[in-house]
Write a protein that holds these residues in place. Structure first.
Motif, PDB file in Angstrom:
ATOM      1  N   LEU A 112      45.427  26.534  50.606  1.00 32.29           N
ATOM      2  CA  LEU A 112      45.862  27.750  51.290  1.00 32.29           C
ATOM      3  C   LEU A 112      44.945  28.099  52.455  1.00 32.29           C
ATOM      4  N   TYR A 113      43.627  27.972  52.211  1.00 34.21           N
ATOM      5  CA  TYR A 113      42.670  28.497  53.170  1.00 34.21           C
ATOM      6  C   TYR A 113      42.344  27.498  54.278  1.00 34.21           C
ATOM      7  N   GLY A 148      44.097  35.288  55.894  1.00 35.23           N
ATOM      8  CA  GLY A 148      42.711  35.666  55.669  1.00 35.23           C
ATOM      9  C   GLY A 148      42.245  35.165  54.315  1.00 35.23           C
ATOM     10  N   ALA A 149      40.904  35.102  54.134  1.00 33.99           N
ATOM     11  CA  ALA A 149      40.365  34.586  52.872  1.00 33.99           C
ATOM     12  C   ALA A 149      40.830  35.449  51.698  1.00 33.99           C
ATOM     13  N   PHE A 150      40.812  36.762  51.895  1.00 35.12           N
ATOM     14  CA  PHE A 150      41.183  37.650  50.799  1.00 35.12           C
ATOM     15  C   PHE A 150      42.657  37.453  50.416  1.00 35.12           C
ATOM     16  N   SER A 172      35.868  33.873  39.758  1.00 39.09           N
ATOM     17  CA  SER A 172      34.503  33.412  40.010  1.00 39.09           C
ATOM     18  C   SER A 172      34.447  32.229  40.965  1.00 39.09           C
ATOM     19  N   ILE A 173      35.588  31.680  41.372  1.00 41.14           N
ATOM     20  CA  ILE A 173      35.492  30.544  42.295  1.00 41.14           C
ATOM     21  C   ILE A 173      35.883  30.908  43.727  1.00 41.14           C
ATOM     22  N   VAL A 174      36.205  32.195  43.977  1.00 42.09           N
ATOM     23  CA  VAL A 174      36.645  32.525  45.332  1.00 42.09           C
ATOM     24  C   VAL A 174      35.504  32.443  46.345  1.00 42.09           C
ATOM     25  N   SER A 175      34.250  32.335  45.842  1.00 39.75           N
ATOM     26  CA  SER A 175      33.157  32.174  46.800  1.00 39.75           C
ATOM     27  C   SER A 175      33.312  30.867  47.568  1.00 39.75           C
ATOM     28  N   ALA A 176      34.100  29.946  47.028  1.00 40.52           N
ATOM     29  CA  ALA A 176      34.330  28.668  47.708  1.00 40.52           C
ATOM     30  C   ALA A 176      35.063  28.874  49.032  1.00 40.52           C
ATOM     31  N   ILE A 177      35.821  29.962  49.159  1.00 43.88           N
ATOM     32  CA  ILE A 177      36.427  30.239  50.458  1.00 43.88           C
ATOM     33  C   ILE A 177      35.716  31.435  51.093  1.00 43.88           C
ATOM     34  N   SER A 178      34.419  31.498  50.835  1.00 44.43           N
ATOM     35  CA  SER A 178      33.480  32.436  51.473  1.00 44.43           C
ATOM     36  C   SER A 178      33.846  33.906  51.302  1.00 44.43           C
ATOM     37  N   LEU A 179      34.341  34.262  50.108  1.00 49.67           N
ATOM     38  CA  LEU A 179      34.509  35.683  49.802  1.00 49.67           C
ATOM     39  C   LEU A 179      33.251  36.152  49.068  1.00 49.67           C
ATOM     40  N   LYS A 180      32.831  37.376  49.354  1.00 49.27           N
ATOM     41  CA  LYS A 180      31.539  37.836  48.820  1.00 49.27           C
ATOM     42  C   LYS A 180      31.690  38.433  47.429  1.00 49.27           C
ATOM     43  N   ASP A 181      31.918  37.587  46.460  1.00 51.85           N
ATOM     44  CA  ASP A 181      32.028  38.065  45.076  1.00 51.85           C
ATOM     45  C   ASP A 181      30.670  37.866  44.383  1.00 51.85           C
TER      46      ASP A 181
END
Lengths: 219, 225
Positions: A72-73, A84-86, A159-168
């Protein structure tokens, strides 16, 4: 262990925790809607839609979220679809969670006995009314434990959304490890943060599961 | 230069490299599943024991593994353990350890479910005809549990394969990483490479996991009675 440092970074974790919760919340709501829709389509055997829904469920259940997010990203912008990433994370979570929720509802729908539906119809309710007032509430009650389990699953999957640079939470942890090299403190806070989010939910789910056994109809 | 599009997948040895990457993930998943089965079965049986303390310890292990996301466990073992103990482990070793710990808990819970779902009189009849505890498990409990367990265990394999896609985030070079490398080296010839490569990886996971899921469903239907 550096207590002052932990206090210093705790605001970062609070921020990230809020973000994780927000993302998970939207994901869960959308998954629920998709799940209800898919399970109803399957329940009423809507002709053409049923095929699409079944393919969607297979596709979503047999691929990992991480790959979905990457596609997707990073993949879609190349063919002109820029998200967007979100948005990607929300779509990914809903895409994944939807099929799990559909499965949860399927169990609930199957648990509603035929006699209930026939009784409703013989009272002169329309099919929509039977669904709204008879099938749906009972199916929901039966499927609450699996919906709860799926909700926890979706929170964990964020917990894996940091892979598309989201600040979790994971992102913040990796950042702190990278910048300050305070690995122990960062990991401790990470575990604590997830426990604060997940432990109450898990306990609540156990409690609800126990209560629901009394709410069964007719026994 | 013209856009290679989908041809990026067959250009050079790209396809071979991607498959090699996939093999890394599948290998980690299979090794972890085997270890999980070896440790999970005794773990599950221990969970059915009458000793309260033992059950409590098992329960704590299971819940701890379940409530924390696998990704966090990977981080703890990849970043935390070296810092605490001074032992540095490669990403793939860490992955096998974490997925084995996770798999053992899941498999153990499956075994527990299968064993406790057997009617009590099965065990009691065994005792009544004078079998020892070992014989009861060997001839009564295990053969009946296997039928209930096999579909769920195969399901665990697909879950494992899907979850092991995370290892790229702790630096293991697997299919996603190889995909990134391919995309980077073809970024000039083929600007749309990432669409095809990631789409292809998506498809790869699907064609591995889908047949397994189908097989599980067939098995479940056949053994329903």
């Amino acid at each position: 262990m550096d207590i002052d440092f932990i206090l210093e970074i705790s605001s970062l974790y609070l921020e990230a925790g809020k973000f994780t919760l927000k993302l998970a919340f939207i994901g869960i709501i959308l998954s629920l809607l998709i799940g209800i829709f898919c399970s109803l389509v399957n329940y009423y055997k809507v002709k053409f839609l049923k095929k699409i829904v079944n393919w969607y469920i297979e596709l979503s259940r047999n691929t990992p979220l991480l790959i979905q997010l990457f596609f997707l990203y990073y993949g879609l912008p190349k063919v002109g679809i820029k998200l967007g990433a979100f948005t990607c994370a929300v779509i990914g979570l809903a895409f994944l969670g939807g099929s799990y929720m559909a499965e949860a509802f399927r169990g609930g729908l199957e648990a509603v006995s035929k006699a209930q539906i026939e009784a409703g119809l013989s009272l002169g309710l329309t099919k929509a009314q039977v669904t709204r007032y008879i099938i749906f509430p009972q199916a929901l009650a039966v499927s609450i434990p699996s919906i709860g389990a799926n909700a926890i699953f979706i929170i964990k999957e964020t917990s894996i959304v940091s892979a598309i640079s989201l600040k979790d939470l994971m992102f913040v942890t990796k950042d702190i490890i990278g910048i300050y090299y305070k690995t122990n403190e960062a990991l401790l806070m990470l575990v604590v943060a997830y426990l604060i989010i997940l432990l109450p939910l898990s306990l609540l789910l156990t409690y609800v599961e126990r209560r629901l056994r009394y709410a069964g109809f007719g026994n | 230069m013209q856009d290679l599009g989908i041809r990026v997948l067959i250009e050079g040895n790209n396809l071979y490299r991607l498959m090699g990457g996939l093999l890394v993930t599948v290998k980690i998943a299979l090794i972890s599943v085997i270890i999980s089965i070896i440790f999970g079965i005794p773990f599950g049986i221990v969970m059915t024991s009458k000793n309260k303390l033992l059950r409590l310890v098992c329960r704590a292990y299971l819940e701890a593994v379940r409530i924390i996301p696998v990704m966090v466990w990977l981080f703890i073992f990849y970043f935390g353990v070296p810092k605490l103990t001074g032992i540095h482990l490669a990403g793939d070793v860490v992955s096998v350890i974490v997925f084995s710990i996770w798999g053992t808990a899941e498999k153990g819970d499956l075994v527990r479910g299968a064993v406790t779902s057997l009617p009590k009189h099965q065990k009691e009849s065994g005792k009544a005809i004078g079998l020892t505890n070992v014989q009861i498990y060997r001839y009564i409990i295990i053969p009946q549990s296997v039928r209930r367990l096999l579909p769920a265990t195969i399901n665990l394999v697909t879950r494992m394969i899907k979850t092991t896609s995370l290892v790229v985030l702790i630096g293991v070079v697997e299919v996603l990483k190889v995909g990134q490398q391919v995309i980077e080296s073809f970024v000039l010839q083929s600007p749309s490479a990432s669409f095809w490569v990631y789409g292809f990886i998506f498809f790869l996971y699907f064609i591995i996991c889908y047949p397994i899921s189908l097989f599980v469903r067939k098995l479940e239907l056949r053994w329903k009675e």
